[in-house]
Design a protein around this motif. Structure first.
Motif, short mmCIF file in Angstrom:
data_model
loop_
_atom_site.label_atom_id
_atom_site.label_comp_id
_atom_site.label_asym_id
_atom_site.label_seq_id
_atom_site.Cartn_x
_atom_site.Cartn_y
_atom_site.Cartn_z
N ILE A 1 0.10 -76.95 1.61
CA ILE A 1 -0.42 -76.51 0.32
C ILE A 1 -1.64 -77.34 -0.07
O ILE A 1 -1.62 -78.57 0.00
N ASP A 2 -2.68 -76.67 -0.46
CA ASP A 2 -3.91 -77.32 -0.91
C ASP A 2 -3.91 -77.31 -2.44
O ASP A 2 -4.03 -76.24 -3.05
N PRO A 3 -3.76 -78.46 -3.09
CA PRO A 3 -3.71 -78.49 -4.56
C PRO A 3 -4.94 -77.87 -5.22
O PRO A 3 -4.85 -77.31 -6.31
N GLN A 4 -6.08 -77.97 -4.54
CA GLN A 4 -7.29 -77.43 -5.15
C GLN A 4 -7.25 -75.91 -5.22
O GLN A 4 -7.85 -75.31 -6.12
N ALA A 5 -6.52 -75.28 -4.30
CA ALA A 5 -6.39 -73.82 -4.34
C ALA A 5 -5.72 -73.38 -5.62
O ALA A 5 -6.10 -72.38 -6.24
N ALA A 6 -4.71 -74.12 -6.06
CA ALA A 6 -4.02 -73.79 -7.31
C ALA A 6 -4.97 -73.96 -8.50
O ALA A 6 -4.93 -73.17 -9.46
N GLU A 7 -5.82 -74.98 -8.46
CA GLU A 7 -6.78 -75.19 -9.53
C GLU A 7 -7.77 -74.02 -9.60
O GLU A 7 -8.11 -73.54 -10.69
N VAL A 8 -8.21 -73.56 -8.43
CA VAL A 8 -9.15 -72.44 -8.40
C VAL A 8 -8.47 -71.17 -8.90
O VAL A 8 -9.07 -70.37 -9.63
N PRO B 1 -6.01 -65.63 -5.53
CA PRO B 1 -7.35 -66.20 -5.38
C PRO B 1 -7.25 -67.64 -4.87
O PRO B 1 -6.54 -68.47 -5.45
N GLY B 2 -7.90 -67.91 -3.78
CA GLY B 2 -7.82 -69.24 -3.16
C GLY B 2 -6.70 -69.38 -2.17
O GLY B 2 -6.69 -70.31 -1.36
N GLY B 3 -5.72 -68.46 -2.19
CA GLY B 3 -4.55 -68.61 -1.34
C GLY B 3 -4.78 -68.37 0.13
O GLY B 3 -4.02 -68.85 0.97
N PHE B 4 -5.83 -67.61 0.47
CA PHE B 4 -6.09 -67.32 1.88
C PHE B 4 -6.85 -68.43 2.58
O PHE B 4 -6.88 -68.49 3.81
N ARG B 5 -7.44 -69.33 1.81
CA ARG B 5 -8.28 -70.38 2.39
C ARG B 5 -7.51 -71.21 3.42
O ARG B 5 -8.05 -71.55 4.49
#
Length: 264
Positions: A159-166, A97-101
């Motif tokens: 890497i988008d740190p916010q993706a990991a948070e989501v 979840p969030g990884g495809f963004r």
């Protein structure tokens, strides 16, 4: 695949047993922040009737190497149905979840309930990789995963740190059945409801309310494989006001009440 080892969300796993095989492979470690795993499905129904496999989808985007062309599947907020006929195989990439963004570059909500040619996201090279993968024997899943690794690593975004948070928010929503309201999930992660909704639209492709509800339906469908399930107690365990509320939710997506699903 048997009923006991079927992934959560695969409906009627006992009926699916023997109709297709399902294997999983882990991605290269560099891809793990973005990719949950690769999945491979192989079937041989020659001389048999086509088989429709129904799946309660998860809040994940998939890249699927398949015939006639590779495709990107957004989050299916309804009931996903895949028809299997003849002989074939597919290899799928299940993004976190969030990884495809980072690959898509736009709000993932734009992909909800849609299937796009993979070339629209990855260009013509994705078709070359798809042909390579599908030309292999169905037993060469390690090689297939290696080709998928190479393809994605060559396009690895920052890497988008916010993706990991989501992703952590989704993990909380799907793993803690005591959370039944969006407000509870927002409070758990220290954000406002509006921020939570915005992040899910941008990174997940489905709202937090849908994710919470879908997690409960996954649990209900899995428990329905046990013919002796106490539906009233299960409704309470999953945070529903009563059994009727659970039944309405389940019927709206699956197409029949959970008690009928269990009996059939």
């Amino acid at each position: 695949m048997t009923g006991s080892d079927a992934p959560r969300g695969v409906l009627r796993p006992q009926g699916a047993a023997g109709r297709f095989s399902l294997d999983q492979r882990q991605p290269d470690p560099a891809l793990e922040p973005l990719v949950e795993f690769y999945w491979h499905v192989r079937w041989d129904l020659c001389g048999q009737a086509p088989y429709d496999q129904k799946v309660l989808s998860h809040p994940n985007v998939h890249l699927v190497f398949e015939e006639p062309r590779a495709a990107v599947y957004g989050v299916d907020r309804g009931l996903f149905v895949r028809r299997l006929e003849g002989r074939g195989q597919v290899l799928g990439v299940k993004f976190r979840p969030g990884g495809f963004r980072a690959f898509w570059g736009r709000p993932v909500q734009e992909l909800a309930d849609r299937v796009l040619p993979a070339t629209e996201v990855f260009g013509p090279a994705v078709e070359r990789t798809s042909r390579q993968i599908l030309s292999l024997s169905g037993e060469d899943t390690v090689v297939m995963a290696g080709l998928a690794d190479a393809f994605l690593l060559a396009r690895l975004p920052a890497i988008d740190p916010q993706a990991a948070e989501v992703a952590a928010m989704v993990e909380t929503a799907t793993g803690d059945h005591t959370l039944v309201r969006v407000e509870q999930l927002a409070e758990r992660h220290g954000v406002s409801v509006r921020t939570l909704q915005r992040l899910f639209a941008e990174y997940v492709g489905a709202g937090p309310k849908w994710v919470l509800r879908r997690a409960r339906l996954h649990e209900a469908a899995q428990r329905a494989e046990d013919a002796s399930v106490d539906w009233s107690a299960l409704a309470t365990d999953l945070g529903y006001a009563d059994q009727a509320h659970l039944s309405r939710d389940f019927t709206a997506v699956v197409g029949l009440p959970p008690t009928h699903y269990a009996r059939s």
